[in-house]
Design a protein around this motif. Structure first.
Motif, PDB file in Angstrom:
ATOM      1  N   VAL A  95       8.895   9.743  -1.993  1.00 56.64           N
ATOM      2  CA  VAL A  95       7.229   9.719  -2.352  1.00 56.64           C
ATOM      3  C   VAL A  95       7.023  10.536  -3.720  1.00 56.64           C
ATOM      4  CG1 VAL A  95       5.956   9.601  -0.146  1.00 56.64           C
ATOM      5  CG2 VAL A  95       7.234  11.577  -0.573  1.00 56.64           C
ATOM      6  N   THR A  96       7.925  11.241  -4.073  1.00 56.61           N
ATOM      7  CA  THR A  96       7.401  12.271  -5.421  1.00 56.61           C
ATOM      8  C   THR A  96       8.006  11.327  -6.627  1.00 56.61           C
ATOM      9  OG1 THR A  96       9.451  13.186  -4.755  1.00 56.61           O
ATOM     10  CG2 THR A  96       7.399  14.495  -4.053  1.00 56.61           C
ATOM     11  N   GLU A 186       2.159  -1.931   0.691  1.00 55.22           N
ATOM     12  CA  GLU A 186       1.607  -1.617   2.183  1.00 55.22           C
ATOM     13  C   GLU A 186       0.889  -2.446   2.660  1.00 55.22           C
ATOM     14  OE1 GLU A 186      -0.167   2.546   2.485  1.00 55.22           O
ATOM     15  OE2 GLU A 186       1.950   2.924   2.472  1.00 55.22           O
ATOM     16  N   THR A 189       3.125  -5.051   4.499  1.00 54.21           N
ATOM     17  CA  THR A 189       3.698  -4.536   5.531  1.00 54.21           C
ATOM     18  C   THR A 189       3.117  -4.382   6.666  1.00 54.21           C
ATOM     19  OG1 THR A 189       5.209  -3.118   4.042  1.00 54.21           O
ATOM     20  CG2 THR A 189       5.324  -2.534   6.332  1.00 54.21           C
ATOM     21  N   LEU A 190       1.746  -3.879   6.480  1.00 48.73           N
ATOM     22  CA  LEU A 190       0.796  -3.678   7.761  1.00 48.73           C
ATOM     23  C   LEU A 190       0.525  -5.178   8.339  1.00 48.73           C
ATOM     24  CD1 LEU A 190      -1.041  -0.540   6.785  1.00 48.73           C
ATOM     25  CD2 LEU A 190       0.575  -0.743   8.336  1.00 48.73           C
TER      26      LEU A 190
ATOM     27  N   TYR B  14       6.532  16.101   3.345  1.00 49.78           N
ATOM     28  CA  TYR B  14       6.507  15.463   1.932  1.00 49.78           C
ATOM     29  C   TYR B  14       7.249  16.237   0.566  1.00 49.78           C
ATOM     30  CZ  TYR B  14       2.911  11.944   2.968  1.00 49.78           C
ATOM     31  OH  TYR B  14       2.240  10.836   3.473  1.00 49.78           O
ATOM     32  N   ARG B  48       0.119   7.600   9.429  1.00 51.45           N
ATOM     33  CA  ARG B  48       1.245   7.130   8.811  1.00 51.45           C
ATOM     34  C   ARG B  48       2.617   7.334   9.317  1.00 51.45           C
ATOM     35  NH1 ARG B  48      -0.134   5.308   3.800  1.00 51.45           N
ATOM     36  NH2 ARG B  48       2.115   5.528   2.747  1.00 51.45           N
ATOM     37  N   SER B  51       2.666   4.658  12.394  1.00 48.80           N
ATOM     38  CA  SER B  51       2.644   3.308  11.936  1.00 48.80           C
ATOM     39  C   SER B  51       4.046   3.026  11.442  1.00 48.80           C
ATOM     40  CB  SER B  51       1.571   2.782  11.248  1.00 48.80           C
ATOM     41  OG  SER B  51       1.450   3.620  10.040  1.00 48.80           O
ATOM     42  N   LEU B  53       4.736   3.944   8.301  1.00 48.12           N
ATOM     43  CA  LEU B  53       5.057   3.986   6.720  1.00 48.12           C
ATOM     44  C   LEU B  53       5.629   5.349   6.063  1.00 48.12           C
ATOM     45  CD1 LEU B  53       1.189   2.755   6.221  1.00 48.12           C
ATOM     46  CD2 LEU B  53       3.488   1.547   5.776  1.00 48.12           C
ATOM     47  N   LYS B  54       5.628   6.414   7.065  1.00 46.69           N
ATOM     48  CA  LYS B  54       6.090   7.768   6.556  1.00 46.69           C
ATOM     49  C   LYS B  54       7.297   8.185   7.565  1.00 46.69           C
ATOM     50  CE  LYS B  54       6.222  11.497   4.399  1.00 46.69           C
ATOM     51  NZ  LYS B  54       7.667  11.219   3.953  1.00 46.69           N
ATOM     52  N   ALA B  73       7.977  -0.233   9.775  1.00 44.41           N
ATOM     53  CA  ALA B  73       6.678  -0.713   9.900  1.00 44.41           C
ATOM     54  C   ALA B  73       6.139  -1.792  10.433  1.00 44.41           C
ATOM     55  CB  ALA B  73       5.879  -0.069   8.564  1.00 44.41           C
TER      56      ALA B  73
END
Lengths: 297, 237
Positions: A95-96, A186, A189-190, B14, B48, B51, B53-54, B73
């Motif tokens: 994520v970073t 995203e 995906t959802l 994170y 998240r 679902s 996503l994370k 996901a």
């Protein structure tokens, strides 16, 4: 300048521009979907030309069949490259990892791929220029103008491909997903869609376009291992001029660069490319997002 | 009775920052559950993580007795959990209709999809009117309706909504609230993440309060409504 010469220059510009349009549509589809700036795109083009050399010239297959096969094979090559290289690179992102860093990392991977493909071709085929005899040597006489049928075929083929792409993008579910994924993966995906295969398809489609472009240009240009290098930089220029994310912009940019190159070679000779770069600088200083790009709005 | 969704000890990082610590919650059939908390409390991350996503560093989630932690996901959506992310993730360049069609991607029975679309259009006539416009041209409230409509077309058992009231006018907030109630009456459970605690507690059956990644309070919505800490911190005294 006679009208005949002018008409021929235009025709050359259109056929050259058509090839850039195909190349850049491929680059654009890849960049929008997978966010990869693929420098090896030019080598896919080069491999497409070699495919045509092998299939049409050596194996005597039908020209149209050879072209379609060249596109399909390069699509497969693209899919394999994506899964074995770019997918692996992507999985290291967290994520970073910033967007620019992602772009840079995958671009560097693509430069590596570019070198491997180019040197590999050099090892296999050597440095000598390969010629592909034109399947359409006829000249058409319209009024005083002599037109090469091969160049007309190139233009027509590009138009057909553009129409097919339009149909794919705007009339099919897959196209809807491709447009959606370039905006927001995203959200795709959802909707319960496995984006991984969509991205593989995206890369394969773009690569197939490069292979097709290389294949169709093979009878007009000589086929060499380094033919992809010049093309990739001019293609990137077209992408910038047209604007990333606009199919219309890509087509406009491709034709513009085709015109500039064709007329440039006629009147300026070897410095034609310099002229093209100056033109691009001028355009970008007035429209930094490209002629019709998303950033322009 | 086992709950529809059961989440145990979610812990999420994170990078090196721990954003969720041992968050547990459950949602029963036909229930509206809200997660309230300040900005950065971990509400969005909780959704998240559920679902898919994370990814989690530890914890488990079960949906209708199936373990969903670790699933990608897109598979979790297929099991029946729809996620309407923060900031109305509509696909702006696509038309309203295309957005909805993408929501129905998992289903092939054209007739039923058409029926569902009719129901959505009946509820949100504005979407029907604008079905050929790009979704980006809709107003904020309309985009929220589109996002909800798209999630409904997944045919979920549970919808998770992340800040549906964000950036909406008070009238639209009321409208969104009524829509949520109505969806719930149709038998769909809802997890509602909100900064607008007043609206959330009015709608919900039960609530969880998150503070800096930890679940500090839970109870029925009416209990929390009367709780002094909640009153002071989230309902403006």
């Amino acid at each position: 300048m006679t009208p005949g010469l002018l008409a021929q220059l235009f025709l050359n510009a259109l056929s050259l521009g058509s090839v850039y349009v195909l190349m850049v549509l491929g680059l654009d589809i890849i960049i929008r979907g997978t966010k990869i700036l693929n420098f090896a795109h030019g080598q896919f083009y080069m491999l497409g030309a070699y495919m045509l050399f092998l299939l049409f010239q050596i194996m005597h297959l039908d020209f149209a069949l050879s072209l379609v096969l060249a596109g399909l094979i390069l699509g497969l090559v693209g899919a394999i490259c994506y899964m074995s290289i770019f997918h692996v690179v992507r999985q290291r992102f967290t994520v970073t990892t910033t967007f620019s860093y992602r772009l840079l990392l995958s671009a560097m991977a693509s430069v590596g791929l570019m070198m491997i493909l180019q040197q590999g071709t050099l090892l296999l085929f050597g440095t000598e220029e390969r010629g592909v005899k034109t399947p359409f040597p006829q000249m058409i006489d319209i009024l005083d103008v002599r037109i090469s049928l091969m160049r007309v075929i190139v233009i027509l083929a590009a138009i057909v491909i553009c129409l097919l792409l339009y149909f794919l993008m705007y009339k099919t579910t897959l196209g809807k997903i491709l447009r959606a994924i370039s905006y927001d993966p995203e959200a795709v995906t959802l909707a319960g869609i496995n984006t991984r295969w969509i991205l593989v398809f995206c890369f394969a489609l773009g690569s197939a376009l490069a292979g097709f472009a290389g294949g169709i240009i093979a009878p007009l240009f000589s086929v060499t291992p380094d033919m992809g290098t010049d093309v990739i930089f001019l293609s990137l220029l077209v992408l910038l001029v047209g604007g990333i994310g606009s199919y219309k912009g890509t087509i406009l940019g491709g034709l513009l660069v085709g015109l500039a190159l064709s007329f440039g070679f006629q009147f300026l000779g070897g410095i034609a490319e310099l002229f093209v770069f100056l033109l691009v600088i001028a355009i970008l200083s007035f429209r930094p997002g490209g002629l019709l790009g998303e950033a322009a709005d | 009775m086992t709950p529809l969704l059961e989440v145990r000890n979610l812990t999420v990082y994170y990078g090196k920052t721990k954003v969720l610590t041992d968050v547990s919650l459950h949602v029963d059939e036909k229930e509206i559950v809200t997660i309230i908390g300040a900005n950065g409390a971990g509400k969005t991350t909780t959704l998240r993580a559920i679902s898919g996503l994370k990814s989690l560093s530890s914890g488990e989630a079960y949906f209708r007795n199936n373990k969903i932690t670790g699933l990608p996901a897109y598979k979790i959506v297929r099991l029946g959990i729809s996620h309407v992310p923060e900031g109305r993730k509509i696909l702006a360049p696509l038309s309203v209709m295309e957005n909805l069609e993408l929501g129905a991607y998992l289903w092939k029975d054209k007739k039923e999809i058409a029926g569902q679309l009719d129901a959505i259009f009946e509820h949100f006539p504005i979407l029907k009117e604008r079905r050929n416009q790009t979704a980006g041209s809709l107003s904020g409230g309309e985009q929220q309706m589109l996002a909800i409509g798209r999630a409904l077309l997944n045919r979920p058992k549970l919808i998770m909504m992340d800040e549906p009231s964000m950036g909406l006018s008070p009238i639209m907030v009321g409208e969104v609230g009524r829509t949520i109630k109505e969806i719930n009456r149709g038998g769909i459970s809802i997890i509602l993440v909100e900064q607008n605690a007043r609206m959330a507690l009015n709608l919900a059956d039960r609530a969880y309060v998150l503070e800096t990644g930890k679940c500090v309070l839970e109870g029925t919505a009416s209990e929390l409504h009367e709780d002094e800490r909640v009153k002071n911190a989230y309902l403006g005294g």
